[in-house]
Design an enzyme around this catalytic site. Structure first.
Site, PDB file in Angstrom:
ATOM      1  N   LYS A  83     148.944  36.176  44.426  1.00  0.00           N
ATOM      2  CA  LYS A  83     150.195  35.782  45.085  1.00  0.00           C
ATOM      3  C   LYS A  83     150.128  36.215  46.540  1.00  0.00           C
ATOM      4  O   LYS A  83     149.858  37.382  46.841  1.00  0.00           O
ATOM      5  CB  LYS A  83     151.398  36.474  44.407  1.00  0.00           C
ATOM      6  CG  LYS A  83     152.734  36.035  44.971  1.00  0.00           C
ATOM      7  CD  LYS A  83     153.168  34.721  44.367  1.00  0.00           C
ATOM      8  CE  LYS A  83     154.309  34.093  45.131  1.00  0.00           C
ATOM      9  NZ  LYS A  83     153.886  33.445  46.404  1.00  0.00           N
ATOM     10  N   GLN A 104     148.208  42.669  50.568  1.00  0.00           N
ATOM     11  CA  GLN A 104     149.097  41.993  49.620  1.00  0.00           C
ATOM     12  C   GLN A 104     148.941  42.563  48.220  1.00  0.00           C
ATOM     13  O   GLN A 104     149.913  42.647  47.464  1.00  0.00           O
ATOM     14  CB  GLN A 104     148.779  40.494  49.607  1.00  0.00           C
ATOM     15  CG  GLN A 104     149.874  39.627  48.997  1.00  0.00           C
ATOM     16  CD  GLN A 104     151.035  39.384  49.946  1.00  0.00           C
ATOM     17  OE1 GLN A 104     150.833  39.066  51.103  1.00  0.00           O
ATOM     18  NE2 GLN A 104     152.240  39.531  49.449  1.00  0.00           N
ATOM     19  N   LYS A 107     151.031  45.747  48.197  1.00  0.00           N
ATOM     20  CA  LYS A 107     152.427  45.373  48.416  1.00  0.00           C
ATOM     21  C   LYS A 107     153.026  44.797  47.138  1.00  0.00           C
ATOM     22  O   LYS A 107     154.123  45.176  46.711  1.00  0.00           O
ATOM     23  CB  LYS A 107     152.528  44.343  49.540  1.00  0.00           C
ATOM     24  CG  LYS A 107     153.949  43.887  49.862  1.00  0.00           C
ATOM     25  CD  LYS A 107     153.962  42.673  50.775  1.00  0.00           C
ATOM     26  CE  LYS A 107     153.259  42.905  52.072  1.00  0.00           C
ATOM     27  NZ  LYS A 107     153.395  41.780  53.018  1.00  0.00           N
ATOM     28  N   LYS A 119     145.638  35.704  49.729  1.00  0.00           N
ATOM     29  CA  LYS A 119     146.126  35.195  51.003  1.00  0.00           C
ATOM     30  C   LYS A 119     145.259  34.020  51.418  1.00  0.00           C
ATOM     31  O   LYS A 119     144.115  33.889  50.957  1.00  0.00           O
ATOM     32  CB  LYS A 119     146.046  36.287  52.083  1.00  0.00           C
ATOM     33  CG  LYS A 119     147.043  36.112  53.210  1.00  0.00           C
ATOM     34  CD  LYS A 119     148.471  36.473  52.805  1.00  0.00           C
ATOM     35  CE  LYS A 119     149.439  36.317  53.977  1.00  0.00           C
ATOM     36  NZ  LYS A 119     150.790  36.789  53.630  1.00  0.00           N
ATOM     37  N   GLY A 158     154.577  30.611  52.083  1.00  0.00           N
ATOM     38  CA  GLY A 158     154.462  30.444  53.525  1.00  0.00           C
ATOM     39  C   GLY A 158     154.128  31.744  54.224  1.00  0.00           C
ATOM     40  O   GLY A 158     154.145  32.823  53.633  1.00  0.00           O
ATOM     41  N   ASP A 159     153.805  31.639  55.486  1.00  0.00           N
ATOM     42  CA  ASP A 159     153.556  32.778  56.354  1.00  0.00           C
ATOM     43  C   ASP A 159     153.699  32.240  57.783  1.00  0.00           C
ATOM     44  O   ASP A 159     154.350  31.205  57.992  1.00  0.00           O
ATOM     45  CB  ASP A 159     152.155  33.363  56.096  1.00  0.00           C
ATOM     46  CG  ASP A 159     151.961  34.745  56.723  1.00  0.00           C
ATOM     47  OD1 ASP A 159     152.452  35.723  56.149  1.00  0.00           O
ATOM     48  OD2 ASP A 159     151.334  34.843  57.789  1.00  0.00           O
ATOM     49  N   THR A 203     162.234  38.420  53.649  1.00  0.00           N
ATOM     50  CA  THR A 203     161.380  39.418  54.296  1.00  0.00           C
ATOM     51  C   THR A 203     162.166  40.210  55.344  1.00  0.00           C
ATOM     52  O   THR A 203     162.069  41.444  55.413  1.00  0.00           O
ATOM     53  CB  THR A 203     160.150  38.759  54.931  1.00  0.00           C
ATOM     54  OG1 THR A 203     159.511  37.926  53.971  1.00  0.00           O
ATOM     55  CG2 THR A 203     159.161  39.803  55.421  1.00  0.00           C
ATOM     56  N   ASN A 234     160.965  33.611  61.486  1.00  0.00           N
ATOM     57  CA  ASN A 234     161.775  33.788  60.270  1.00  0.00           C
ATOM     58  C   ASN A 234     162.098  35.251  59.986  1.00  0.00           C
ATOM     59  O   ASN A 234     163.261  35.619  59.770  1.00  0.00           O
ATOM     60  CB  ASN A 234     161.034  33.155  59.086  1.00  0.00           C
ATOM     61  CG  ASN A 234     161.695  33.425  57.759  1.00  0.00           C
ATOM     62  OD1 ASN A 234     161.411  34.430  57.129  1.00  0.00           O
ATOM     63  ND2 ASN A 234     162.573  32.541  57.344  1.00  0.00           N
ATOM     64  N   SER A 371     159.805  35.796  46.182  1.00  0.00           N
ATOM     65  CA  SER A 371     158.922  34.746  45.675  1.00  0.00           C
ATOM     66  C   SER A 371     158.703  34.916  44.174  1.00  0.00           C
ATOM     67  O   SER A 371     158.675  33.943  43.419  1.00  0.00           O
ATOM     68  CB  SER A 371     157.572  34.781  46.400  1.00  0.00           C
ATOM     69  OG  SER A 371     157.648  34.159  47.652  1.00  0.00           O
TER      70      SER A 371
END
Length: 439
Positions: A83, A104, A107, A119, A158-159, A203, A234, A371
């Site tokens: 993820k 990630q 996290k 990622k 997204g990122d 976020t 964002n 998410s």
């Protein structure tokens, strides 16, 4: 062990930095938990399970063929399907994607949700491209990526450079190729086609919730606090919004063209209009806001005095000089809203000055946590309201904060959020890897 990582991943400086930060926190478990040494967890945890690099051909509006490079690093699936987001930006390379996937992994472990770490992205630059060009690029990108992802395998989101527009094109192409409505294959989707409330805000909101918990440890809150937020995308926008809701005042935001200082507090609705809807520069915000608002292309946003700093733009954006300026101006708390935005030198300055500091793997975990909530809703064919989802996000961030505090205390580093986050995330992943054998 770190020397072996350097030799095996030559030239990947961002990845080296991320690995070194985690390794530097693991000394307290050396000799105390022999099973981790026995199963050579550290060797395996630094090596991605899978690295995918592919060509992305697409055609401009003028008929010119362009070639970009696509990446997906599926780093660790010990806790669940891979993820992590997709980033479209000219700076994207394998080192950056590997560092992001490594971060990630821990996290996601801190969220307590059943998700592994991954990622991806491309060196494609969406800036200045038409909607039709972005659609063609996204369709070409997904034509390769689709074979590697799925709701039980790998779930991108997204990122930087990948928002609702890009996710829509990506999801449409996935559906077209597979002939399946598999809502759980991507997160960050639009509300009308399987998305979750609060995902857009998550976020930024989550970073502020985490910072609020840090302040509460000292018997304080955001009321009356002067705040600086780097970035204006964002994450930054919704961090500004939540700070204002909690009684703080954000006086500065930035983009690649400079930063604005607005002593009355950043106008969030104008910021959204300028950056999200019209995709303009912050100089336009300053012109339209008027009054005493200033826009400058000189110096650094970190020279603006504040009580709380939230770096929410990109990796290594807050260097040693910026950290010194913040400390000299009396900053009390720094919480990372981006992934690894503070250089190691900056982090050391904050820690030496006894400034409260939260690493991104803890403080910006709200996005991936929501998410995972979106994946839950997709799996059950259900949809939750905004307030319910925000309450779940707030509780997750409260839990992550408590985990960091408790782990740091258990391992002899009370108040050290870096140590607490790294140890807690590592141990959760390591426990699962030990249980599943050498794979």
């Amino acid at each position: 062990m770190f020397d072996a990582v350097l030799a095996r991943n030559a030239g990947e400086t961002e990845f080296h930095q991320a690995v070194y930060e985690v390794m530097s926190s693991l000394e307290p478990i050396a000799g105390r938990d022999d099973q981790y040494a026995q199963w050579s967890i550290l060797k395996r945890i630094c090596e991605p399970e899978r690295q995918i690099i592919f060509r992305v051909p697409w055609v401009t509006d003028d008929g010119e063929v362009q070639i970009n490079r696509g990446f997906r690093v599926e780093f660790n699936s010990a806790l669940g399907p891979y993820k992590g987001g997709l980033r479209f930006h000219p700076s994207v390379n394998l080192s950056i994607i590997k560092f992001l996937g490594f971060e990630q992994t821990f996290k996601n472990a801190l969220t307590g949700m059943p998700i592994g770490g991954g990622k991806g992205g491309s060196d494609f630059d969406p800036k200045g491209r038409s909607d039709a060009e972005i659609m063609r690029f996204c369709q070409s990108f997904m034509t390769e990526l689709y074979r590697h992802i799925g709701e039980y395998t790998d779930v991108p989101a997204g990122d930087i450079g990948v928002g609702g527009r890009e996710l829509g094109y990506l999801f449409g192409q996935y559906k077209r190729i597979t002939n399946r409505w598999e809502a759980g294959v991507l997160t960050g989707k639009g509300l009308s086609w399987g998305g979750s409330q609060v995902r857009t805000e998550a976020t930024g909101y989550g970073t502020v919730f985490f910072a609020q918990n840090m302040l509460q440890e000292r018997g304080e809150d955001f009321q009356g606090k002067r705040v600086v937020v780097s970035g204006s995308g964002n994450v930054a926008t919704y961090a500004v919004e939540k700070v204002h809701q909690l009684g703080g005042r954000v006086v500065a935001v930035s983009d690649s063209g400079g930063y604005v200082v607005d002593e009355d507090g950043i106008d969030v609705e104008l910021l959204k209009d300028v950056k999200e809807r019209r995709r303009e520069r912050l100089s336009v915000y300053a012109e339209e806001r008027g009054g005493a608002v200033s826009h400058t292309t000189r110096g650094s946003i970190w020279e603006v005095a504040c009580d709380v700093a939230l770096p929410c733009a990109t990796q290594n954006e807050l260097p040693e000089e910026g950290a010194k300026a913040l400390v000299d101006n009396g900053v009390q708390l720094v919480a990372e809203g981006a992934n690894m935005p503070c250089t190691p030198e900056a982090v050391k300055i904050f820690q030496d000055a006894k400034v409260l500091f939260a690493p991104g793997k803890a403080s910006n975990a709200g996005g991936v946590a929501t998410s995972a909530l979106e994946m839950q809703q997709n799996a059950s064919r259900s949809s939750w309201g905004f307030d319910e989802t925000e309450a779940k996000l707030e509780e997750i961030m409260r839990s992550i904060h408590a985990t960091c505090v408790e782990t740091a205390e258990e391992y002899g580093a009370p108040g050290d959020y870096v140590q607490g986050a790294n140890l807690a995330g590592y141990l959760r992943v390591a426990d699962a890897m030990v249980a599943q054998g050498v794979i």
